[in-house]
Design an enzyme around this catalytic site. Structure first.
Site, mmCIF file in Angstrom:
data_model
loop_
_atom_site.group_PDB
_atom_site.id
_atom_site.type_symbol
_atom_site.label_atom_id
_atom_site.label_comp_id
_atom_site.label_asym_id
_atom_site.label_seq_id
_atom_site.Cartn_x
_atom_site.Cartn_y
_atom_site.Cartn_z
ATOM 1 N N THR A 14 0.833 -1.212 0.000
ATOM 2 C CA THR A 14 0.000 0.000 0.000
ATOM 3 C C THR A 14 0.869 1.264 0.000
ATOM 4 O O THR A 14 0.476 2.278 -0.582
ATOM 5 C CB THR A 14 -0.989 0.033 1.185
ATOM 6 O OG1 THR A 14 -0.267 0.103 2.407
ATOM 7 C CG2 THR A 14 -1.907 -1.172 1.183
ATOM 8 N N ASN A 15 2.035 1.181 0.619
ATOM 9 C CA ASN A 15 2.935 2.346 0.566
ATOM 10 C C ASN A 15 3.518 2.527 -0.833
ATOM 11 O O ASN A 15 3.713 3.657 -1.282
ATOM 12 C CB ASN A 15 4.036 2.229 1.618
ATOM 13 C CG ASN A 15 3.540 2.642 2.982
ATOM 14 O OD1 ASN A 15 3.326 3.824 3.237
ATOM 15 N ND2 ASN A 15 3.310 1.670 3.858
ATOM 16 N N MET A 91 10.839 -6.316 4.507
ATOM 17 C CA MET A 91 10.959 -6.958 5.812
ATOM 18 C C MET A 91 12.308 -7.637 6.086
ATOM 19 O O MET A 91 12.439 -8.370 7.040
ATOM 20 C CB MET A 91 9.808 -7.970 5.992
ATOM 21 C CG MET A 91 8.437 -7.313 6.015
ATOM 22 S SD MET A 91 8.300 -6.008 7.266
ATOM 23 C CE MET A 91 6.637 -5.396 6.966
ATOM 24 N N ILE A 93 16.324 -7.086 6.970
ATOM 25 C CA ILE A 93 17.286 -6.073 7.421
ATOM 26 C C ILE A 93 18.504 -6.090 6.501
ATOM 27 O O ILE A 93 18.993 -7.154 6.111
ATOM 28 C CB ILE A 93 17.666 -6.323 8.901
ATOM 29 C CG1 ILE A 93 16.461 -5.990 9.788
ATOM 30 C CG2 ILE A 93 18.888 -5.499 9.308
ATOM 31 C CD1 ILE A 93 16.659 -6.230 11.267
ATOM 32 N N LEU A 94 18.965 -4.902 6.132
ATOM 33 C CA LEU A 94 20.132 -4.785 5.243
ATOM 34 C C LEU A 94 21.373 -4.545 6.109
ATOM 35 O O LEU A 94 21.309 -3.811 7.105
ATOM 36 C CB LEU A 94 19.918 -3.629 4.261
ATOM 37 C CG LEU A 94 18.746 -3.859 3.292
ATOM 38 C CD1 LEU A 94 18.332 -2.555 2.621
ATOM 39 C CD2 LEU A 94 19.104 -4.913 2.246
ATOM 40 N N HIS A 110 8.454 3.537 8.865
ATOM 41 C CA HIS A 110 8.212 2.695 10.043
ATOM 42 C C HIS A 110 6.909 3.151 10.711
ATOM 43 O O HIS A 110 6.704 4.346 10.907
ATOM 44 C CB HIS A 110 9.384 2.795 11.020
ATOM 45 C CG HIS A 110 9.204 1.908 12.198
ATOM 46 N ND1 HIS A 110 9.425 0.538 12.126
ATOM 47 C CD2 HIS A 110 8.756 2.152 13.445
ATOM 48 C CE1 HIS A 110 9.126 -0.002 13.292
ATOM 49 N NE2 HIS A 110 8.727 0.958 14.109
ATOM 50 N N GLU A 148 23.224 1.367 9.624
ATOM 51 C CA GLU A 148 23.470 -0.009 10.085
ATOM 52 C C GLU A 148 22.636 -0.377 11.312
ATOM 53 O O GLU A 148 22.521 -1.554 11.643
ATOM 54 C CB GLU A 148 24.974 -0.217 10.357
ATOM 55 C CG GLU A 148 25.557 0.541 11.523
ATOM 56 C CD GLU A 148 25.794 2.027 11.258
ATOM 57 O OE1 GLU A 148 25.466 2.525 10.151
ATOM 58 O OE2 GLU A 148 26.303 2.694 12.181
ATOM 59 N N ALA A 180 -1.096 8.768 8.177
ATOM 60 C CA ALA A 180 0.322 9.148 8.253
ATOM 61 C C ALA A 180 1.156 8.557 7.112
ATOM 62 O O ALA A 180 1.701 9.292 6.297
ATOM 63 C CB ALA A 180 0.902 8.746 9.609
#
Ligand code: GAR
Length: 201
Positions: A14-15, A91, A93-94, A110, A148, A180
């Site tokens: 949706t974003n 979803m 993490i980099l 977020h 990071e 938002a």
């Protein structure tokens, strides 16, 4: 030249849809060149295809390691000459190895007011469950640069949303998105693209 944007997704998108809908109005300094999904079944891919935007699937489990996964993403970014990366419900993490290559060029949305209810393990509905458990009366969304530290990069924009009596994680998630996230993400993406465009003039 418009900044070339890659949107990284994992789910409903949706974003991503808010960014697609903002193109040509709120979002004028950048354009979505490619949507990269970590999940081949993400509905976000359908949204991209409906808007005639290129899609790429990069699955971590097929890559075998974080390094190979990030190298595969880098290869796509290179192929599409990407300037700005937007994590929109992405979803995975980099690592620092990835984020340090793109300082000030990776944005994340977020669904809380950072520094509340953020960091590792706080994603999707879990964020809203935690907010309701804690009993906060106001929550919201944050767009921030990615470094990071999970959800630890510089804050770009925030918007507060009321928690209402009787809210469930689902009802709160919907209100935070509508009031938002879908407003903030296109605005923040435009602000970052416009600033980068100035730099390259
Ligand atoms: C959104 O609420 C986004 O803020 C959240 O996941 C949802 C994705 O929805 N992201 C995180 O929790 C990241 N830590 P969408 O796929 O419909 O945009």
């Amino acid at each position: 030249m418009k900044m070339q944007i890659a949107v990284l997704v994992s789910g409903g998108g949706t974003n991503l849809q808010a960014l697609i809908d903002a193109q040509g109005n709120t979002l004028t300094s950048g354009e979505i060149a490619v949507v990269i999904s970590g999940n081949p079944n993400a509905y976000a891919l359908q949204r991209a295809q409906n808007a005639h935007i290129a899609t790429e699937i990069v699955e971590k489990k097929r890559c075998g390691s974080q390094e190979a996964f990030e190298a595969a993403i880098e290869a796509v970014l290179c192929r599409y000459k990407i300037d700005v990366i937007v994590l929109a419900g992405f979803m995975t993490i980099l690592s620092e190895n990835f984020t340090k290559k793109h300082p000030g060029r990776i944005l994340n949305i977020h669904p809380s007011l950072i520094p509340s209810f953020c960091g590792e393990g706080f994603y999707g509905l879990r964020v809203h469950e935690a907010a309701l458990r804690r009993g906060v009366k106001v929550t919201g969304a944050t767009v921030h640069f990615v470094n990071e530290i999970p959800d630890g990069g510089q804050i770009i924009a925030q918007k507060a949303v009321d928690v209402l009596p009787g809210d469930t994680p689902e009802s709160l998630q919907k209100r935070v998105m509508e009031q938002a996230e879908w407003i903030l993400l296109p605005q923040a993406t435009e602000a970052v693209c416009a600033a980068l465009q100035e730099e390259t003039l």
